[in-house]
Design a protein around this motif. Structure first.
Motif: not given
Ligand code: KQY
Length: 366
Positions: A118-119, A123, A158, A171-173, A176, A178-179, A206, A214
C-alpha cells in the motif's frame, strides 16, 4: 511453476467476472502479524474463523499460512476448510491474491499485480513485502491457471467490476504517487482495460475517510449487480466523511456505465464513527507506519462485504446501524442469504471482510 503469459487477457478474449458470478473457491490468509494484530492475532483469528465458516456454507475456502503457524490455523479452522503452507507478510488476500479472468470456452487465467504494501518506501504500511508479492503466482499454481504478470502496482481492493465492461476505482488510490508515479491516468486506464477487459472506468475522487490503503474503493462502495451499486453514505455534515460520500454520490449519479445505463445507488449507513479503544491499543508491537493508537478513527464500512454464490457475508460492529445495514442488504439481494459476522477486530487491522477474501471464479463454457 505455472505458465507465464506474455499477451493480455483482452487480446486473448478473457474478462474479469463480477463477484456475483459463480465462484469455485474463496481464498484467505491467517492473521499473525504482531504489529497489526493485538495479542498475537488471537482476536482477529477468531473472527477470520467465523468469516470462513460463514463462507463455507456456500463456497469452498482455502487458507494460506506460514509453516510456523500451520498447526495453529489447522486446529482453529473447521476440517472442511483447506489449509496450505504459503507464507505472506500479512493477511489481506484481496490485495495479494490473484485476480482471475475467464473466457466463454470455460478457461480461466490469473492476473498477478505488483504489490508494495500500500505505498512502498513512500507510504507503505510495512517494510518487506516480498512474500505478499509472491502469493498471487503461487495461488495460480495451486488453482492450476496460467498467469499474466501485470506491469502495474495495484491491490485487488482498489477495483470493483460489474462483469459487463465497467470498473470502479478511486483517484486517491490509483493516482497516488506511491503506486505508479511514472504512469498517467490514461496509461492506468489502458492497463486496466487490457488486463481486465473493461471498457469504462468510473473514477470516484476519494475512498473512506482515514483509510490507510489510500482510499480503496472496496471500503466505500460495492457493485450489487450490473447497473446497481451500494455506497456508504453520511448524514452528518460535520463528519469528514460527509463531503467524500456526497462527492462519490455525485459521480455515481451523473455517470453512465459501459452499457449506457444510469446507475441505481443504494445507500448504506456509516457505522459509528468508531475509534480505537484504550484496550485495543494494548498488546501489539509498535509499527513505524500503521497508526494503532487509542482514539484513532477506524475506517469502518458496511460496503466491505463479500458476495459469494448467493450469500452475502457482511461485517457487523455491535452498533445500532448493524440491523439497518442487514435490512438494506437483504432488500438489495432478495435471493441471497445475508449473514452478518462481528468483525471489529478485523477492522482494527485496517480493513474488513472483502479485504481478507479473494474469490476464484468457476470455469464455465457458454
Ligand atoms: O482494503 C483492503 N482491501 C485491505 C486493507 C488493508 C489494510 C492493511 N493494514
Amino acid at each position: 511453476m505455472s505458465t507465464t503469459l506474455n499477451t493480455s487477457p483482452k487480446l486473448d478474449g478473457f474478462r474479469m467476472p463480477a463477484e456475483h458470478e459463480p465462484q469455485d473457491q474463496v481464498w484467505m490468509a491467517w492473521p499473525t502479524r504482531e504489529d497489526n494484530w493485538r495479542e498475537k492475532g488471537k482476536h482477529a483469528q477468531a473472527e477470520f474463523v467465523a468469516v470462513a465458516t460463514a463462507i463455507a456454507q456456500s463456497t469452498n475456502v482455502t487458507f494460506i499460512v506460514d509453516a510456523k503457524h500451520y498447526e495453529q490455523a489447522r486446529t482453529a479452522l473447521p476440517d472442511q476448510i483447506r489449509v496450505i503452507e504459503i507464507p505472506s507478510d500479512d493477511c489481506w488476500m484481496r490485495d495479494i491474491g490473484a485476480t482471475y479472468v475467464v473466457n466463454d470456452l470455460g478457461e480461466r487465467r490469473a492476473n498477478s499485480w505488483q504489490f508494495n504494501a500500500w505505498g512502498g518506501e513512500l507510504d507503505g504500511l510495512y517494510d518487506s513485502w516480498e512474500q505478499d508479492n509472491a502469493v498471487a503466482e503461487k495461488m495460480a499454481m495451486v488453482t492450476g491457471d496460467p498467469v499474466y504478470q501485470v506491469p502495474l502496482i495495484l491491490e485487488g481492493g482498489s477495483i470493483h467490476v460489474d462483469g459487463e465492461g465497467t470498473l470502479f476505482t478511486t483517484e486517491e488510490c490509483l493516482l497516488h504517487p506511491s503506486r505508479n508515479p511514472h504512469l498517467g491516468k490514461n496509461d492506468i486506464e489502458d492497463l486496466l482495460k487490457a488486463y481486465l477487459n473493461v471498457e469504462k472506468i468510473i473514477w470516484l475522487k476519494d475512498g473512506l475517510y482515514n483509510d490507510e490503503t489510500n482510499g480503496h474503493v472496496d471500503n466505500i462502495m460495492h457493485v450489487i449487480r450490473p447497473g446497481v451499486v451500494a455506497l456508504t453514505d453520511c448524514d452528518d455534515s460535520d463528519d469528514p466523511q460527509y463531503a467524500i460520500s456526497k462527492a462519490a454520490l455525485k459521480v455515481l449519479s451523473e455517470t453512465i456505465d459501459a452499457k449506457g445505463r444510469a446507475l441505481e445507488i443504494i445507500k448504506l449507513p456509516l457505522p459509528g464513527p468508531l475509534f480505537v479503544s484504550e484496550d485495543e491499543a494494548q498488546n501489539l508491537l509498535e509499527s513505524d507506519s500503521m497508526n494503532r493508537q487509542a482514539g484513532e478513527r477506524l475506517a469502518a464500512s458496511y460496503a466491505n462485504f463479500l458476495i459469494t454464490n448467493k450469500s452475502i457475508i457482511f461485517p457487523t460492529f455491535g452498533v445500532k446501524t448493524d440491523e439497518q445495514a442487514r435490512e438494506i442488504l437483504q432488500k438489495a439481494f432478495p435471493e441471497f442469504t445475508v449473514t452478518g459476522v462481528y468483525a471489529r477486530n478485523i477492522l482494527l487491522g485496517g480493513g474488513n471482510i472483502h479485504c481478507i477474501t479473494q474469490q476464484v471464479p468457476i470455469k464455465c463454457a457458454v
